[in-house]
Design an enzyme around this catalytic site. Structure first.
Site, PDB file in Angstrom:
ATOM      1  CG  ASP A   1      -1.376  16.572  25.026  1.00  0.00           C
ATOM      2  OD1 ASP A   1      -2.483  16.460  25.593  1.00  0.00           O
ATOM      3  OD2 ASP A   1      -1.216  17.202  23.959  1.00  0.00           O
TER       4      ASP A   1
ATOM      5  NE  ARG B   1      -9.823  11.914  25.306  1.00  0.00           N
ATOM      6  CZ  ARG B   1      -9.261  12.980  24.752  1.00  0.00           C
ATOM      7  NH1 ARG B   1      -9.625  14.195  25.144  1.00  0.00           N
ATOM      8  NH2 ARG B   1      -8.340  12.850  23.811  1.00  0.00           N
TER       9      ARG B   1
ATOM     10  CG  HIS C   1      -8.593  10.472  20.169  1.00  0.00           C
ATOM     11  ND1 HIS C   1      -9.652  11.273  20.525  1.00  0.00           N
ATOM     12  CD2 HIS C   1      -7.508  11.290  20.110  1.00  0.00           C
ATOM     13  CE1 HIS C   1      -9.231  12.527  20.673  1.00  0.00           C
ATOM     14  NE2 HIS C   1      -7.936  12.552  20.437  1.00  0.00           N
TER      15      HIS C   1
ATOM     16  N   PRO D   1      -6.877  14.869  16.801  1.00  0.00           N
ATOM     17  CG  PRO D   1      -6.589  17.105  17.427  1.00  0.00           C
ATOM     18  CD  PRO D   1      -7.556  16.168  16.742  1.00  0.00           C
TER      19      PRO D   1
END
EC number: 3.5.2.3
Length: 430
Positions: free
Chosen positions: A301, A58, A305, A319
């Site tokens: 993966d 991120r 979030h 997602p």
């Protein structure tokens, strides 16, 4: 620096032995030498450091959910010594200066090697290719390119990308999703989605792109990597491609190996992921494909979030889910504890083969004298996942409250301990 790891079983085989490390290299096995630091493995399994070809850290852009430092801490706690962080940041990693910054910050943290993935197209817009060569020649030495989060849907543009990548011998990692078949979709297209009133995401959306890109790679060369394979059909396409000698590899996530769309009854946004959780038949097919080598590697993966993006209606949840700190526990539960495979298999799909695909000369190496001391120590130890105790900056794990029987108890990067007893060490520059 001299480190002695006592009472460990390399690859989970034989009687416990000692591994002596000096200046970042394995200097002796089976010898009890004087050391600056001693770690008692108490019979634990010693593996080469894990390598993850697919994470999201991120930074830059969403440092409120993860940073290169916190992502590195999560990686170290999970047993990883090298990770590849995807390009869908803000700004997108489509220029050498951004890629080089990510690499430099990862090296400064010193907890794992953070390799930036460059985007295939400028701004992830799917319109024009980025300068693969410039990023490859930069300080980061970018060796993988992906628009992950989005698919390169234009077949002509993908052909050009394959030709460009082939000339540089870099890897193209495709997020296989024909978006015209997934508009508004949030769950696997099947009985469960219909019953729950969720718009369905068909298997063909993934499989059609996988088939197309296999054929493009067959005809135009290069090295293709399929991200997060999720269907039995994708496994069959990969099996066919490899029978033809096409240079294609693929990854599967721990969550697609363990969870199915049956968990969606809760409408909990933590279970929304792209591609979606599929049916049990797909999960079993993916396990078999991993066992027989059709699917090459496991990749997490890892997608942090914030609660504002997950504690919402399922349709509006972003997602993605955390994966780094639970992946080894999940994979060992599915394959080792069940007797389907041994620790050599775990080393292959989580360390050796990922390093080979990414062309990392110093990762995924044998546990042998003269080799880099990038190592992971795994103990048979019952533990319960507690999202509040994870090293990641976010808490969106679907495995919160689940019990597992193996845990990473130490990670070493070039002989330096980066994690102990599930807790990442402080960054090297702290």
């Amino acid at each position: 620096m001299k480190t002695l790891i006592k009472n460990v079983r390399p690859y989970g085989e034989g009687e416990p032995t000692d591994v002596f490390i000096e200046d970042g290299v394995i200097a002796a096995i089976g010898e009890n030498r004087d050391a600056d630091e001693t770690i008692d493995g108490d019979g634990a399994v010693l593996l080469p450091g894990l390598v993850d070809l697919h994470v999201h850290f991120r930074e830059p852009g969403r440092e409120d959910t993860e940073t290169i430092v916190t992502g590195s801490q999560a990686a170290a706690a999970g047993g990883f010594t090298a990770v590849f962080t995807m390009a869908n940041t803000n700004p997108v990693t489509d220029q050498p200066v951004i890629a080089d910054s990510v690499w430099a910050k990862g090296q400064a943290a010193g907890l794992c090697d953070v390799h930036p993935v460059g985007s295939i197209t400028q701004g992830l817009k799917g319109e024009a290719l980025t300068e693969f060569g410039m990023m490859n020649r930069g300080d980061a030495g970018v060796r993988m390119f992906s628009d992950d989060g989005k698919c390169v849907t234009d077949p002509l543009l993908m052909r050009r990308a394959i030709e460009y990548a082939a000339g540089l011998d870099v890897l193209l990692a495709q997020h296989a999703e024909e978006h015209r078949l997934t508009e508004g979709a949030v769950a696997h297209e099947g009985e469960n989605a219909a019953r729950l009133g969720l718009r369905g995401w068909p298997r063909v959306a993934e499989e059609s792109i996988v088939a197309r890109d296999i054929l493009l790679t067959r005809d135009y060369g290069g090295r293709l990597h399929i991200c997060h394979a999720s269907t039995a059909g994708t496994a069959e396409l990969l099996r066919w491609a490899k029978s033809l000698g096409v240079n294609v590899s693929a990854e599967v996530t721990p969550h697609h190996l363990l969870l199915t769309d049956s968990v969606l009854d809760s409408y909990d946004g933590v279970f929304r992921v792209n591609p979606p959780l599929r049916e049990e038949s797909d999960t079993l097919a993916l396990r078999e494909a991993l066992l027989d080598g059709t699917i090459d590697v496991i990749a997490t993966d890892h997608a942090p979030h914030g609660s504002e993006d997950k504690c919402v209606e399922f349709d509006h949840a972003k997602p993605g889910m955390l994966g780094l700190e639970t992946s080894l526990a999940i994979v060992s539960e599915i394959f080792v504890r069940s007797g389907l495979a041994d620790w050599r298999f775990i080393a292959r799909v989580m360390s050796e083969r990922p390093a080979e695909i990414a062309r990392l000369a110093d990762q995924g190496r044998p546990i042998a004298v003269g080799e880099p001391a990038n190592l992971t120590l795994v103990a048979e130890k019952d533990w319960t996942v507690d999202r509040g105790q994870l090293a990641s900056k976010s808490e969106n794990t679907p495995f919160n409250g689940m019990d597992f029987s193996h845990r990473v108890v130490a990670t070493l990067l070039r002989g330096r301990v980066t994690s102990r007893d599930g807790q990442a060490c402080a960054p090297a520059n702290a």
